[in-house]
Design a protein around this motif. Structure first.
Motif, PDB file in Angstrom:
ATOM      1  N   GLN A 180     -15.115 -10.140   4.153  1.00 40.04           N
ATOM      2  CA  GLN A 180     -14.298 -11.064   3.771  1.00 40.04           C
ATOM      3  C   GLN A 180     -13.166 -10.100   2.818  1.00 40.04           C
ATOM      4  OE1 GLN A 180     -17.502 -11.867   2.666  1.00 40.04           O
ATOM      5  NE2 GLN A 180     -17.585 -12.895   4.843  1.00 40.04           N
ATOM      6  N   LEU A 181     -11.859 -10.410   2.978  1.00 37.47           N
ATOM      7  CA  LEU A 181     -11.100  -9.967   2.021  1.00 37.47           C
ATOM      8  C   LEU A 181     -10.297 -10.984   1.086  1.00 37.47           C
ATOM      9  CD1 LEU A 181     -11.053  -7.998   4.782  1.00 37.47           C
ATOM     10  CD2 LEU A 181      -8.863  -7.507   4.348  1.00 37.47           C
ATOM     11  N   GLN A 182     -10.168 -10.330  -0.107  1.00 36.76           N
ATOM     12  CA  GLN A 182      -9.846 -11.392  -1.142  1.00 36.76           C
ATOM     13  C   GLN A 182      -8.595 -10.753  -1.738  1.00 36.76           C
ATOM     14  OE1 GLN A 182     -11.009 -14.522  -2.115  1.00 36.76           O
ATOM     15  NE2 GLN A 182      -9.393 -14.647  -3.328  1.00 36.76           N
ATOM     16  N   ALA A 183      -7.467 -11.323  -1.792  1.00 33.25           N
ATOM     17  CA  ALA A 183      -6.220 -10.685  -2.224  1.00 33.25           C
ATOM     18  C   ALA A 183      -5.786 -11.726  -3.614  1.00 33.25           C
ATOM     19  CB  ALA A 183      -4.923 -11.169  -1.221  1.00 33.25           C
ATOM     20  N   SER A 184      -5.301 -10.873  -4.427  1.00 27.92           N
ATOM     21  CA  SER A 184      -5.063 -11.417  -5.503  1.00 27.92           C
ATOM     22  C   SER A 184      -3.853 -10.646  -6.547  1.00 27.92           C
ATOM     23  CB  SER A 184      -6.199 -11.323  -6.682  1.00 27.92           C
ATOM     24  OG  SER A 184      -6.421 -10.082  -6.981  1.00 27.92           O
ATOM     25  N   GLY A 185      -3.308 -11.296  -7.251  1.00 31.13           N
ATOM     26  CA  GLY A 185      -2.255 -10.415  -8.450  1.00 31.13           C
ATOM     27  C   GLY A 185      -0.740 -11.272  -8.053  1.00 31.13           C
ATOM     28  N   GLY A 186      -0.787 -12.152  -7.237  1.00 33.36           N
ATOM     29  CA  GLY A 186       0.532 -12.830  -6.677  1.00 33.36           C
ATOM     30  C   GLY A 186       1.058 -13.481  -8.065  1.00 33.36           C
ATOM     31  N   ASP A 218      11.783 -10.158  -1.573  1.00 40.49           N
ATOM     32  CA  ASP A 218      10.316  -9.929  -1.580  1.00 40.49           C
ATOM     33  C   ASP A 218       9.393 -11.046  -1.660  1.00 40.49           C
ATOM     34  OD1 ASP A 218      10.973  -6.912  -3.518  1.00 40.49           O
ATOM     35  OD2 ASP A 218      10.697  -6.980  -1.241  1.00 40.49           O
ATOM     36  N   THR A 219      10.087 -12.319  -1.762  1.00 39.74           N
ATOM     37  CA  THR A 219       9.376 -13.598  -1.980  1.00 39.74           C
ATOM     38  C   THR A 219       8.290 -13.846  -0.520  1.00 39.74           C
ATOM     39  OG1 THR A 219      10.909 -14.421  -3.632  1.00 39.74           O
ATOM     40  CG2 THR A 219       9.545 -16.034  -2.163  1.00 39.74           C
ATOM     41  N   GLY A 220       7.132 -14.147  -0.628  1.00 42.19           N
ATOM     42  CA  GLY A 220       6.517 -14.372   0.498  1.00 42.19           C
ATOM     43  C   GLY A 220       5.014 -14.647   0.090  1.00 42.19           C
ATOM     44  N   VAL A 221       4.184 -14.851   1.098  1.00 42.42           N
ATOM     45  CA  VAL A 221       2.637 -14.737   0.974  1.00 42.42           C
ATOM     46  C   VAL A 221       2.464 -13.470   1.487  1.00 42.42           C
ATOM     47  CG1 VAL A 221       0.708 -15.742   1.503  1.00 42.42           C
ATOM     48  CG2 VAL A 221       2.610 -17.403   1.220  1.00 42.42           C
ATOM     49  N   TYR A 222       1.596 -12.643   0.557  1.00 44.79           N
ATOM     50  CA  TYR A 222       1.304 -11.442   0.871  1.00 44.79           C
ATOM     51  C   TYR A 222      -0.216 -11.487   1.308  1.00 44.79           C
ATOM     52  CZ  TYR A 222       5.574  -9.337  -0.735  1.00 44.79           C
ATOM     53  OH  TYR A 222       6.917  -8.947  -0.795  1.00 44.79           O
ATOM     54  N   THR A 244      -1.737 -14.144  -0.958  1.00 48.03           N
ATOM     55  CA  THR A 244      -1.375 -14.267  -2.528  1.00 48.03           C
ATOM     56  C   THR A 244       0.186 -14.447  -2.514  1.00 48.03           C
ATOM     57  OG1 THR A 244      -1.671 -13.783  -4.654  1.00 48.03           O
ATOM     58  CG2 THR A 244      -1.115 -12.048  -2.992  1.00 48.03           C
ATOM     59  N   GLN A 245       0.718 -15.608  -3.213  1.00 52.91           N
ATOM     60  CA  GLN A 245       1.934 -15.904  -3.124  1.00 52.91           C
ATOM     61  C   GLN A 245       2.722 -14.872  -4.242  1.00 52.91           C
ATOM     62  OE1 GLN A 245       3.907 -18.258  -1.472  1.00 52.91           O
ATOM     63  NE2 GLN A 245       5.497 -17.325  -2.372  1.00 52.91           N
ATOM     64  N   VAL A 246       3.900 -14.460  -3.712  1.00 53.62           N
ATOM     65  CA  VAL A 246       4.886 -13.609  -4.540  1.00 53.62           C
ATOM     66  C   VAL A 246       6.007 -14.337  -4.534  1.00 53.62           C
ATOM     67  CG1 VAL A 246       6.169 -11.488  -4.995  1.00 53.62           C
ATOM     68  CG2 VAL A 246       3.470 -11.568  -4.368  1.00 53.62           C
TER      69      VAL A 246
END
Length: 125
Positions: free
Chosen positions: A2-8, A89-93, A119-121
């Motif tokens: 599993q990959l868990q992205a965060s920080g957006g 740069d807006t988007g889901v990363y 993660t949404q930026v």
């Protein structure tokens, strides 16, 4: 795996943001880890990649000089430091990982083994 992205989050143009992606699950040693992004109504696009077996990270032209990808192999984590962000740069990363080395032409394509949830930026002008 599993990959868990965060920080957006929501930031203003010119600000900085750091995304993180943690890999968990069975023992997994990825050669290449990457970040992609997807803006509303657009296709997913490559942002940056870092490989254990290549000397330097690879970046999309649109982020060169502003974004930095790095990884901590002990923590199974990949980071994306985003400086001087712009509204484009807006988007889901999304973070992605591939177990084997990819040929150079494949690194910027979405043919990775594993993907995080994104993660949404959002960058306001």
């Amino acid at each position: 795996v599993q990959l868990q992205a965060s920080g957006g989050g929501l930031v203003q143009a010119g600000d900085s943001l750091r995304l993180s992606c943690v890999t968990s699950g069975r023992t997994f040693s990825s050669d290449t880890m990457a970040w992609f992004r997807q803006a509303p109504g657009k296709e997913r696009e490559f942002v940056a990649a870092i490989s254990r077996t290549r000397p330097a990270p690879i970046y999309a032209d649109s982020v060169k000089g502003r974004f930095t990808i790095s990884r901590d192999n002990r923590q199974n984590t990949v980071y994306l430091q985003m400086n001087n962000v712009v509204p484009e740069d807006t988007g889901v990363y999304y973070c992605a990982a591939n177990g084997n080395r990819l040929i150079l032409s494949a690194i910027s394509t979405p043919r990775y083994d594993y993907w995080g949830q994104g993660t949404q930026v959002t960058v306001s002008s």
